[in-house]
Design an enzyme around this catalytic site. Structure first.
Site, mmCIF file in Angstrom:
data_model
loop_
_atom_site.group_PDB
_atom_site.id
_atom_site.type_symbol
_atom_site.label_atom_id
_atom_site.label_comp_id
_atom_site.label_asym_id
_atom_site.label_seq_id
_atom_site.Cartn_x
_atom_site.Cartn_y
_atom_site.Cartn_z
ATOM 1 N N ARG A 133 0.837 -1.197 0.000
ATOM 2 C CA ARG A 133 0.000 0.000 0.000
ATOM 3 C C ARG A 133 0.881 1.259 0.000
ATOM 4 N NH1 ARG A 133 -0.724 4.747 2.552
ATOM 5 N NH2 ARG A 133 -0.488 3.805 4.604
ATOM 6 N N GLU A 134 1.475 1.565 1.138
ATOM 7 C CA GLU A 134 2.370 2.729 1.223
ATOM 8 C C GLU A 134 3.521 2.575 0.220
ATOM 9 O OE1 GLU A 134 2.484 5.591 3.642
ATOM 10 O OE2 GLU A 134 3.802 6.137 1.986
ATOM 11 N N THR A 152 2.864 11.710 9.222
ATOM 12 C CA THR A 152 2.618 11.683 7.777
ATOM 13 C C THR A 152 3.647 12.478 6.987
ATOM 14 O OG1 THR A 152 0.290 11.366 8.227
ATOM 15 C CG2 THR A 152 0.836 12.226 6.050
ATOM 16 N N HIS A 178 2.985 4.923 12.506
ATOM 17 C CA HIS A 178 3.340 4.970 11.084
ATOM 18 C C HIS A 178 4.188 6.221 10.890
ATOM 19 C CE1 HIS A 178 2.411 4.470 6.680
ATOM 20 N NE2 HIS A 178 2.555 5.789 6.684
ATOM 21 N N HIS A 237 7.065 8.557 8.566
ATOM 22 C CA HIS A 237 7.812 8.822 7.330
ATOM 23 C C HIS A 237 9.246 9.257 7.614
ATOM 24 C CE1 HIS A 237 5.015 8.342 3.908
ATOM 25 N NE2 HIS A 237 4.151 8.255 4.918
ATOM 26 N N HIS A 263 40.348 -1.986 12.222
ATOM 27 C CA HIS A 263 39.102 -2.712 12.433
ATOM 28 C C HIS A 263 39.294 -4.205 12.190
ATOM 29 C CE1 HIS A 263 36.171 0.907 11.868
ATOM 30 N NE2 HIS A 263 37.247 1.246 12.516
#
Lengths: 401, 401
Positions: free
Chosen positions: B35-36, B192, B220, B222, B316
């Site tokens: 959907r999104e 949103t 939800h 963003h 590292h």
């Protein structure tokens, strides 16, 4: 309308009561694309590319550019000197990363760099697996090197506590006390494994900023848990002065706080902090590094992602036409970017169609026709991706009806 | 070693005193890639691709899969019914997004979906530019539709307060009271426009979770300011039950919280929460969607980025050989991924060379030879990118000396 039954405090009141966070009055950026960024598995920069990145960063206006110290490699040493020289009269200052080791420190001094960033692991993991030294030994070495550099003409000395967020906070304070006495200009707190949460970062940085140390505080945070940008912001809320970024957020593993992310975060909350930067250079900078890496700008990159200002859903397009702030917390124009309203999609609505018709100077369509066009667009787009030209054809086909 | 002069509390003590954050005991995931995700400017899914994504999500084990409601498009309506059917006996439950509108609600019910997610804008921006209705009208419409759905056999009804974080909190409480009375199963608080900070999300969600509502809380968020994952975690700290994700974090503009990001964030803090998911499916899921979109998995994606477990810097590699936890907060093996220690780079050190020699069953090199090899590798790699084969050749050339 009934009166809200659970009356609570307004935002302003809430903040006064529970929020001891620092009002962010100032921010500096230390960009590490040439150092941390080149540690990214997919990165390889030629000298010309490094110079291009440097110049683009200075045009944007970051305060510091961090570089890798060449070790036993005369070719790279010469390149470093040329990069440092190129920055001598620039807005951005050169910083060179060096181990707390005479070879490194002398090599860094010789480059003529503005500042030197010493580093050493401070957590028990680093003490055991990296250098095998106790925190007491780390402190001694760091303090000696800070004093040496300060008395040998280095203008700016920072010390990076690697893996600070897995270090006992008493040990960090002990180290900070000693380096404060030694005259360090800045302490860098590094979330080296990217494991800290924003709340943890805030608490730790706040603990240091509220004390009367003479040094400034910088934050360096990795993205292993997707929190690099939020952690950088939490560090600023805690009282940090400076944030480490990389263009596109590249760096060892999956990188650190992205420059675009930090800028987006601050632009929404306090845009006046950013007036000193040339924001329209940001998309160029991201495009330059993406081009060098041979990748597209990732879709999740704030501001500069290809579709960061693309609106597709029918209900969104309608609202965007009425007021762009409805679905945008950042205005693309501030960055020289244009927004896109997608008309050719399977979720297109009547408002997108009406808008497109207007762009085509067609104003004779009835509301029913617009609804029919939108439906035809959705059906066409649900079978296969369609172009704007197809939408235009559908619109125009209604003119002759 | 002197006793630390600024003795402060230990981490545990600090948390007890200042941290009212919820101990996260449970998490659910509502994935909205279909959907999104399809609202992302660069996304277009065919039916077969949607089905593939659905099945991959169920194998991973997300609790909910959100789908788009087809509007006036019989082709898409038929596809929705087939997707809902495919999930009927699956682990993941189907949710369908619908406007608070009879057409939408009836269409959603007809699909036979497990749950329906109603939505409507609540902020003043949305009230003005999106639907033109007051919060009182929004509340009335939402409550009526919740009651209608609950009395017409819909098992699970959620309501999404669009743009909740720019909505007056008293108004949100008024809305929540009404929907609680109407029997809503879950309230979704949506950031949103992606503008909220983790602290703001925590405060807002905590305000609702501490009250005795009957509904669960979903978040939800963003990614416009790079904080989607951190905000999702802050929502859980505030007491949310469920987080909306998309595979690779795609979605309108630059997307929402990525599934990989959420999983990475939780895996470092409370891995027991994730035992119900098949973590080894995550890399396959990200690869599937990247392949459908025709993009590489972005370099900043936690866990699944191509170099998420690649270690390049000399210091590292040394530490990683001694203890992988030194530079990894997440163990790649949990996700069926192998780590990479880069030997062919201009920052290669002696430990990487010694490790590579051992892999080649070469154990006759002296320490001086290893140092010389490392230097030759760095020089070669500073001129142009080199392969592991070149490193091997350099190592072997020392055998005959």
């Amino acid at each position: 309308m009934e009166t809200p039954t659970n009356k609570i405090m307004h935002k302003g009141e809430q903040q006064q009561q529970s929020d001891s966070r620092t009002a962010i009055e100032h921010v500096e950026i230390s960009d590490s694309t040439l150092r941390e960024g080149e540690q990214y598995g997919g990165a390889y920069f030629t000298f010309d590319q490094k110079l291009q990145i440097c110049l683009s960063l200075t045009r944007f206006g970051v305060e510091y550019i961090e570089m890798t110290l060449p070790m036993s490699n005369s070719n790279a040493e010469d390149e470093l000197h040329r990069l440092v020289s190129a920055l001598r009269s620039a807005k951005s200052k050169s910083m060179v990363l060096a181990r707390c080791h005479p070879t490194d420190v002398e090599l860094a001094l010789k480059s003529g760099t503005y500042g030197i960033n010493l580093f050493m692991g401070t957590s028990s993991y680093m003490q055991k697996a990296s250098h095998g030294k106790s925190l007491e030994q780390v402190t001694q070495l760091a303090a000696d090197n800070v004093k040496f550099l300060k008395s040998n003409g280095c203008q700016f000395v920072s010390f990076c506590a690697e893996d600070a967020f897995r270090t006992d906070i008493d040990e960090l304070l002990y180290l900070s006390d000693a380096l404060n006495d030694a005259g360090v200009d800045r302490m860098i707190f590094a979330d080296t494994v990217g494991g800290a949460t924003p709340f943890e970062v805030y608490k730790c940085i706040h603990e240091f900023s509220r004390r009367s140390f003479n040094f400034q505080i910088e934050f360096h945070g990795h993205n292993d848990t997707g929190c690099a940008v939020a952690n950088a912001y939490a560090a600023l809320e805690g009282g940090a002065h400076c944030i480490d970024t990389c263009v596109l957020g590249i760096g060892e593993r999956n990188g650190i706080c992205s420059l675009s992310g930090l800028i987006a975060r601050l632009q929404t909350l306090k845009p006046t902090l950013l007036t000193k930067y040339d924001l329209k250079e940001l998309p160029k900078l991201d495009a330059l590094v993406a081009n060098i890496l041979g990748i597209p700008i990732p879709h999740d990159m704030p501001i500069t992602a290809p579709h960061a200002f693309t609106h597709k859903a029918g209900v969104h397009v309608k609202a965007m036409l009425a007021d762009p702030h409805t679905y945008e917390i950042i205005q693309p124009g501030d960055f020289g970017i244009e927004r896109t309203l997608v008309v050719a999609s399977k979720i297109t609505g009547k408002h997108a169609v009406a808008h497109r018709a207007m762009q085509l100077s067609i104003n004779t369509l009835t509301d029913d026709q617009i609804l029919l066009i939108a439906e035809q667009v959705r059906i066409a787009a649900s079978i296969q991706p369609i172009s704007l030209q197809t939408v235009d054809q559908i619109i125009k086909s209604f003119l002759s009806k």
